[in-house]
Motif scaffolding. Structure first.
Motif, PDB file in Angstrom:
ATOM      1  N   ALA A  33     109.432 -23.904 100.212  1.00  0.00           N
ATOM      2  CA  ALA A  33     108.369 -23.683  99.247  1.00  0.00           C
ATOM      3  C   ALA A  33     108.852 -22.574  98.318  1.00  0.00           C
ATOM      4  N   MET A  34     108.744 -22.793  97.014  1.00  0.00           N
ATOM      5  CA  MET A  34     109.279 -21.847  96.045  1.00  0.00           C
ATOM      6  C   MET A  34     108.169 -21.358  95.125  1.00  0.00           C
ATOM      7  N   ALA A  35     108.328 -20.149  94.610  1.00  0.00           N
ATOM      8  CA  ALA A  35     107.302 -19.606  93.718  1.00  0.00           C
ATOM      9  C   ALA A  35     107.892 -18.532  92.816  1.00  0.00           C
ATOM     10  N   TRP A  36     107.165 -18.253  91.763  1.00  0.00           N
ATOM     11  CA  TRP A  36     107.436 -17.129  90.875  1.00  0.00           C
ATOM     12  C   TRP A  36     106.234 -16.193  90.912  1.00  0.00           C
ATOM     13  N   PHE A  37     106.527 -14.918  90.991  1.00  0.00           N
ATOM     14  CA  PHE A  37     105.528 -13.857  90.898  1.00  0.00           C
ATOM     15  C   PHE A  37     105.973 -12.897  89.795  1.00  0.00           C
ATOM     16  N   ARG A  38     105.064 -12.040  89.389  1.00  0.00           N
ATOM     17  CA  ARG A  38     105.429 -11.005  88.427  1.00  0.00           C
ATOM     18  C   ARG A  38     104.666  -9.729  88.733  1.00  0.00           C
ATOM     19  N   GLN A  39     105.238  -8.625  88.274  1.00  0.00           N
ATOM     20  CA  GLN A  39     104.590  -7.339  88.473  1.00  0.00           C
ATOM     21  C   GLN A  39     104.820  -6.468  87.252  1.00  0.00           C
ATOM     22  N   ALA A  40     103.729  -6.079  86.628  1.00  0.00           N
ATOM     23  CA  ALA A  40     103.778  -5.183  85.483  1.00  0.00           C
ATOM     24  C   ALA A  40     103.586  -3.738  85.965  1.00  0.00           C
ATOM     25  N   PRO A  41     104.026  -2.765  85.205  1.00  0.00           N
ATOM     26  CA  PRO A  41     103.893  -1.366  85.626  1.00  0.00           C
ATOM     27  C   PRO A  41     102.448  -1.008  85.944  1.00  0.00           C
ATOM     28  N   GLY A  42     102.225  -0.417  87.101  1.00  0.00           N
ATOM     29  CA  GLY A  42     100.896   0.022  87.484  1.00  0.00           C
ATOM     30  C   GLY A  42      99.975  -1.072  87.971  1.00  0.00           C
ATOM     31  N   LYS A  43     100.502  -2.307  88.095  1.00  0.00           N
ATOM     32  CA  LYS A  43      99.674  -3.423  88.528  1.00  0.00           C
ATOM     33  C   LYS A  43     100.219  -4.039  89.806  1.00  0.00           C
ATOM     34  N   GLU A  44      99.365  -4.790  90.491  1.00  0.00           N
ATOM     35  CA  GLU A  44      99.799  -5.475  91.701  1.00  0.00           C
ATOM     36  C   GLU A  44     100.658  -6.694  91.348  1.00  0.00           C
ATOM     37  N   ARG A  45     101.447  -7.107  92.314  1.00  0.00           N
ATOM     38  CA  ARG A  45     102.248  -8.315  92.118  1.00  0.00           C
ATOM     39  C   ARG A  45     101.308  -9.506  91.988  1.00  0.00           C
ATOM     40  N   GLU A  46     101.574 -10.348  91.012  1.00  0.00           N
ATOM     41  CA  GLU A  46     100.683 -11.436  90.644  1.00  0.00           C
ATOM     42  C   GLU A  46     101.388 -12.780  90.803  1.00  0.00           C
ATOM     43  N   PHE A  47     100.691 -13.749  91.373  1.00  0.00           N
ATOM     44  CA  PHE A  47     101.220 -15.107  91.482  1.00  0.00           C
ATOM     45  C   PHE A  47     101.275 -15.749  90.104  1.00  0.00           C
ATOM     46  N   VAL A  48     102.410 -16.368  89.783  1.00  0.00           N
ATOM     47  CA  VAL A  48     102.589 -17.041  88.497  1.00  0.00           C
ATOM     48  C   VAL A  48     102.595 -18.555  88.672  1.00  0.00           C
ATOM     49  N   ALA A  49     103.496 -19.050  89.531  1.00  0.00           N
ATOM     50  CA  ALA A  49     103.630 -20.494  89.715  1.00  0.00           C
ATOM     51  C   ALA A  49     104.305 -20.764  91.048  1.00  0.00           C
ATOM     52  N   GLY A  50     104.002 -21.934  91.623  1.00  0.00           N
ATOM     53  CA  GLY A  50     104.606 -22.291  92.896  1.00  0.00           C
ATOM     54  C   GLY A  50     104.733 -23.789  93.045  1.00  0.00           C
ATOM     55  N   MET A  51     105.597 -24.189  93.958  1.00  0.00           N
ATOM     56  CA  MET A  51     105.750 -25.603  94.246  1.00  0.00           C
ATOM     57  C   MET A  51     106.003 -25.810  95.714  1.00  0.00           C
ATOM     58  N   THR A  52     105.503 -26.929  96.242  1.00  0.00           N
ATOM     59  CA  THR A  52     105.737 -27.254  97.636  1.00  0.00           C
ATOM     60  C   THR A  52     107.199 -27.618  97.852  1.00  0.00           C
ATOM     61  N   TRP A  53     107.611 -27.666  99.103  1.00  0.00           N
ATOM     62  CA  TRP A  53     109.037 -27.868  99.392  1.00  0.00           C
ATOM     63  C   TRP A  53     109.533 -29.185  98.833  1.00  0.00           C
ATOM     64  N   ALA A  54     108.738 -30.198  98.819  1.00  0.00           N
ATOM     65  CA  ALA A  54     109.166 -31.490  98.297  1.00  0.00           C
ATOM     66  C   ALA A  54     108.818 -31.632  96.821  1.00  0.00           C
TER      67      ALA A  54
END
Length: 123
Positions: A33-54
């Motif tokens: 399972a793969m995903a992208w997250f992001r984190q801006a200064p002073g903010k929590e890590r945020e979910f951006v996009a994800g995909m199931t293993w298949a």
């Protein structure tokens, strides 16, 4: 053990396009399972996009829905994040994440993380 390395970050003007890459080693993205997250200064890590293993299903955070696209290339063992029409508020360090088991959309409990790549969107 899975190693992830992101690339493709940099400075981009608002409205332009940018593609981030995440190359995996130690396992195949077809089994993760793969995903992208992001984190801006002073903010929590945020979910951006994800995909199931298949890659039967993809998921997106509300703030990027309709603008960003996650995809993978099994031959290159890589996952991508295509950023269309980026905005200054998309400025952050972007992280690739992988998990060998199914994971709930948006969960941060991924086993493996890359070091991140900086994306700066200028207005």
């Amino acid at each position: 053990q899975v190693q992830l390395v992101e690339s493709g970050g940099g400075l981009v003007q608002a409205g332009a396009s940018l593609r981030l890459s995440c190359e995996a080693s130690g396992d195949t993205v077809s089994r993760l399972a793969m995903a992208w997250f992001r984190q801006a200064p002073g903010k929590e890590r945020e979910f951006v996009a994800g995909m199931t293993w298949a890659a039967f299903r993809t998921f997106y955070g509300d703030s990027v829905q309709g603008r960003f696209t996650i995809s993978k290339d099994s031959a290159r063992n890589s996952v991508y994040l295509q950023m269309h029409n980026p905005k200054p508020e998309d400025t952050a360090v972007y992280f690739c994440a992988a998990n060998p088991r199914p994971i709930a959309p948006g969960s941060k409990e991924y086993d493996f993380w890359g070091p991140g790549t900086q994306v700066t969107v200028s207005s």
